[in-house]
Design a protein around this motif. Structure first.
Motif, PDB file in Angstrom:
ATOM      1  N   ARG A  89      25.685  33.550  54.473  1.00 33.59           N
ATOM      2  CA  ARG A  89      25.767  32.115  54.743  1.00 33.59           C
ATOM      3  C   ARG A  89      25.726  31.316  53.442  1.00 33.59           C
ATOM      4  N   LEU A  90      24.868  31.731  52.513  1.00 31.27           N
ATOM      5  CA  LEU A  90      24.790  31.037  51.226  1.00 31.27           C
ATOM      6  C   LEU A  90      26.092  31.213  50.439  1.00 31.27           C
ATOM      7  N   LEU A  91      26.639  32.430  50.451  1.00 29.93           N
ATOM      8  CA  LEU A  91      27.884  32.681  49.729  1.00 29.93           C
ATOM      9  C   LEU A  91      29.049  31.890  50.322  1.00 29.93           C
ATOM     10  N   SER A  92      29.014  31.689  51.628  1.00 29.47           N
ATOM     11  CA  SER A  92      30.116  30.975  52.280  1.00 29.47           C
ATOM     12  C   SER A  92      30.208  29.521  51.832  1.00 29.47           C
ATOM     13  N   LYS A  93      29.128  28.993  51.282  1.00 35.01           N
ATOM     14  CA  LYS A  93      29.109  27.601  50.829  1.00 35.01           C
ATOM     15  C   LYS A  93      29.528  27.459  49.364  1.00 35.01           C
ATOM     16  N   CYS A  94      29.735  28.605  48.695  1.00 29.69           N
ATOM     17  CA  CYS A  94      30.140  28.557  47.288  1.00 29.69           C
ATOM     18  C   CYS A  94      31.626  28.207  47.171  1.00 29.69           C
ATOM     19  N   PRO A  95      32.014  27.564  46.083  1.00 24.82           N
ATOM     20  CA  PRO A  95      33.439  27.286  45.872  1.00 24.82           C
ATOM     21  C   PRO A  95      34.237  28.590  45.832  1.00 24.82           C
ATOM     22  N   LEU A  96      35.448  28.542  46.353  1.00 27.75           N
ATOM     23  CA  LEU A  96      36.289  29.734  46.387  1.00 27.75           C
ATOM     24  C   LEU A  96      36.543  30.264  44.982  1.00 27.75           C
ATOM     25  N   ARG A  97      36.656  29.372  44.017  1.00 26.42           N
ATOM     26  CA  ARG A  97      36.895  29.806  42.644  1.00 26.42           C
ATOM     27  C   ARG A  97      35.737  30.652  42.135  1.00 26.42           C
ATOM     28  N   LEU A  98      34.508  30.251  42.445  1.00 25.75           N
ATOM     29  CA  LEU A  98      33.339  31.011  42.011  1.00 25.75           C
ATOM     30  C   LEU A  98      33.282  32.362  42.701  1.00 25.75           C
ATOM     31  N   LEU A  99      33.586  32.395  43.997  1.00 25.81           N
ATOM     32  CA  LEU A  99      33.586  33.658  44.730  1.00 25.81           C
ATOM     33  C   LEU A  99      34.616  34.622  44.145  1.00 25.81           C
ATOM     34  N   HIS A 100      35.785  34.116  43.818  1.00 28.36           N
ATOM     35  CA  HIS A 100      36.826  34.974  43.249  1.00 28.36           C
ATOM     36  C   HIS A 100      36.441  35.487  41.866  1.00 28.36           C
ATOM     37  N   ALA A 101      35.765  34.663  41.075  1.00 21.92           N
ATOM     38  CA  ALA A 101      35.326  35.098  39.750  1.00 21.92           C
ATOM     39  C   ALA A 101      34.282  36.207  39.872  1.00 21.92           C
ATOM     40  N   PHE A 102      33.336  36.012  40.779  1.00 20.62           N
ATOM     41  CA  PHE A 102      32.319  37.041  41.015  1.00 20.62           C
ATOM     42  C   PHE A 102      32.969  38.310  41.554  1.00 20.62           C
ATOM     43  N   GLY A 103      33.920  38.149  42.471  1.00 23.60           N
ATOM     44  CA  GLY A 103      34.580  39.308  43.057  1.00 23.60           C
ATOM     45  C   GLY A 103      35.370  40.104  42.032  1.00 23.60           C
ATOM     46  N   ALA A 104      36.035  39.418  41.098  1.00 17.58           N
ATOM     47  CA  ALA A 104      36.796  40.116  40.065  1.00 17.58           C
ATOM     48  C   ALA A 104      35.878  40.999  39.226  1.00 17.58           C
ATOM     49  N   LEU A 105      34.715  40.464  38.871  1.00 21.47           N
ATOM     50  CA  LEU A 105      33.741  41.249  38.105  1.00 21.47           C
ATOM     51  C   LEU A 105      33.266  42.454  38.907  1.00 21.47           C
ATOM     52  N   ALA A 106      32.963  42.232  40.199  1.00 16.96           N
ATOM     53  CA  ALA A 106      32.493  43.329  41.045  1.00 16.96           C
ATOM     54  C   ALA A 106      33.573  44.397  41.215  1.00 16.96           C
ATOM     55  N   GLY A 107      34.834  43.957  41.283  1.00 16.52           N
ATOM     56  CA  GLY A 107      35.920  44.915  41.418  1.00 16.52           C
ATOM     57  C   GLY A 107      36.015  45.844  40.222  1.00 16.52           C
ATOM     58  N   TRP A 108      35.882  45.293  39.033  1.00 14.04           N
ATOM     59  CA  TRP A 108      35.957  46.123  37.830  1.00 14.04           C
ATOM     60  C   TRP A 108      34.730  47.018  37.681  1.00 14.04           C
TER      61      TRP A 108
ATOM     62  N   ARG B  52      47.301  46.610  37.288  1.00 14.49           N
ATOM     63  CA  ARG B  52      45.935  46.475  36.762  1.00 14.49           C
ATOM     64  C   ARG B  52      45.170  45.357  37.471  1.00 14.49           C
ATOM     65  N   GLY B  53      45.878  44.278  37.809  1.00 12.17           N
ATOM     66  CA  GLY B  53      45.217  43.159  38.481  1.00 12.17           C
ATOM     67  C   GLY B  53      44.668  43.505  39.845  1.00 12.17           C
ATOM     68  N   GLY B  54      45.142  44.610  40.422  1.00 16.80           N
ATOM     69  CA  GLY B  54      44.640  45.011  41.727  1.00 16.80           C
ATOM     70  C   GLY B  54      43.177  45.405  41.721  1.00 16.80           C
ATOM     71  N   VAL B  55      42.658  45.802  40.548  1.00 13.91           N
ATOM     72  CA  VAL B  55      41.237  46.144  40.450  1.00 13.91           C
ATOM     73  C   VAL B  55      40.386  44.908  40.745  1.00 13.91           C
ATOM     74  N   ALA B  56      40.719  43.801  40.103  1.00  9.83           N
ATOM     75  CA  ALA B  56      39.995  42.563  40.358  1.00  9.83           C
ATOM     76  C   ALA B  56      40.308  42.015  41.740  1.00  9.83           C
ATOM     77  N   ALA B  57      41.561  42.194  42.205  1.00 10.82           N
ATOM     78  CA  ALA B  57      41.954  41.664  43.504  1.00 10.82           C
ATOM     79  C   ALA B  57      41.148  42.295  44.635  1.00 10.82           C
ATOM     80  N   ALA B  58      40.821  43.581  44.502  1.00  2.67           N
ATOM     81  CA  ALA B  58      40.013  44.239  45.535  1.00  2.67           C
ATOM     82  C   ALA B  58      38.635  43.597  45.632  1.00  2.67           C
ATOM     83  N   GLY B  59      38.051  43.271  44.484  1.00  2.00           N
ATOM     84  CA  GLY B  59      36.757  42.589  44.498  1.00  2.00           C
ATOM     85  C   GLY B  59      36.856  41.183  45.052  1.00  2.00           C
ATOM     86  N   ARG B  60      37.930  40.481  44.723  1.00  2.00           N
ATOM     87  CA  ARG B  60      38.112  39.127  45.249  1.00  2.00           C
ATOM     88  C   ARG B  60      38.240  39.144  46.776  1.00  2.00           C
ATOM     89  N   MET B  61      38.904  40.177  47.301  1.00  2.00           N
ATOM     90  CA  MET B  61      39.063  40.274  48.741  1.00  2.00           C
ATOM     91  C   MET B  61      37.710  40.355  49.443  1.00  2.00           C
TER      92      MET B  61
END
Length: 300
Positions: free
Chosen positions: A6-25, A53-62
């Motif tokens: 619920r807390l994550l759902s309130k975060c800006p999409l840009r922030l979620l994608h940045a965090f996800g890219a890091l988690a993907g790598w 190569r971008g698919g690594v970060a894309a998986a985390g963003r998903m």
């Protein structure tokens, strides 16, 4: 865990994608099994490393964008977060009232496609969408997912016989269903067909639904834009699956359609997906010999 989502759902999409890219790598670097499968699938497709190569970060963003997608209040429209490319193909198909099958691979944000469709077409065209899904094993997650996908104009069908009957009824009423035909089905519910040159166990459900109902088929995928700017839902003509075509030929046509979509945005495909795995319960000796991977190197 629900409170965290619920807390994550309130975060800006840009922030979620940045965090996800890091988690993907981090996942890619930490798991040798994941790396090997990712690179093997890329090599099988004949693509060079820079293209995927971008698919690594894309998986985390998903993964990271799921709280925003799942827990967005049902009455909150996607609005300017989503734009369309090829929406007229859906409008034309719905006018025929034959039923519509939307097919997408594990490419980019496939979750956004059903929500975007429901918001744009379900009420105006009187054609809600039903998506096939496998219920989550954890009770708390199952509740979250069920609630997220049960939106106005968006229904869900379980991956069992009752779900198949539900989708047939929807198509015969002139409604729409959504499928991921590159998902490996259970033993007995698919056939072996080439996917990027290697035999993969491929579901027959999509072609059976098209043949039994006479519905139209379209391809759809949700491109994820950079810096959290939203998504573009792309629609393309689907394969022609006649009533006389064999399950193997139909699976080949559908796999080729999935390949075409993936090659449009290889940096957003889930290359780590275990596409060539053996379906549960199938004798491994029944799997055709794998074709050799193309000569392209996957690590450059």
């Amino acid at each position: 865990m629900f409170v965290l989502l619920r807390l994550l759902s309130k975060c800006p999409l840009r922030l979620l994608h940045a965090f996800g890219a890091l988690a993907g790598w981090l996942t890619f670097l930490a798991s040798s099994t994941y790396r090997r499968r990712y690179r093997a699938n890329v090599a099988q497709a004949g693509l060079a490393w820079p293209a995927v190569r971008g698919g690594v970060a894309a998986a985390g963003r998903m993964i990271a964008e799921l709280p925003w997608l799942w827990l967005r209040p049902p009455g909150t429209p996607l609005g300017e977060r989503v734009s369309w490319d090829g929406a007229e193909l859906i409008a034309q198909a719905l006018q025929e009232r034959r039923g519509l099958v939307l097919m997408t691979p594990h490419l980019a944000c496939f979750e956004i496609c059903a929500q975007a469709y429901a918001e744009r077409f379900a009420e105006s065209a009187k054609a809600p969408i039903t998506v096939l899904f496998r219920p989550a094993r954890q009770a708390w997650l199952r509740e979250v997912v069920d609630g997220s996908r049960g939106r106005p104009g968006l229904d869900t069908a379980p991956a069992n016989l009752a779900g198949v009957r539900q989708m047939i009824r929807a198509l015969r009423q002139g409604h729409t269903i959504g499928l991921l035909p590159d998902q490996v089905p259970p033993d007995g519910l698919g056939v072996w067909a080439p996917f990027f040159g290697r035999e993969a166990y491929t579901m027959t459900l999509a072609s059976r639904l098209l043949q039994q109902t006479g519905a139209r088929a379209l391809l759809i995928w949700g491109e994820r834009l950079e810096k959290g700017r939203g998504y573009v839902v792309h629609v393309r003509p689907g394969p022609e699956i006649g009533r006389e075509i064999t399950p193997e030929s139909a699976a080949l046509l559908i796999n080729q359609s999935m390949e075409q979509l993936i090659c449009l945005a290889p940096s957003q495909y889930l290359w780590g997906y275990h596409r060539y795995k053996q379906p549960r319960g199938l004798d491994i000796a029944a799997a055709p010999a794998a074709a050799p991977a193309p000569a392209a190197e996957a690590e450059r």
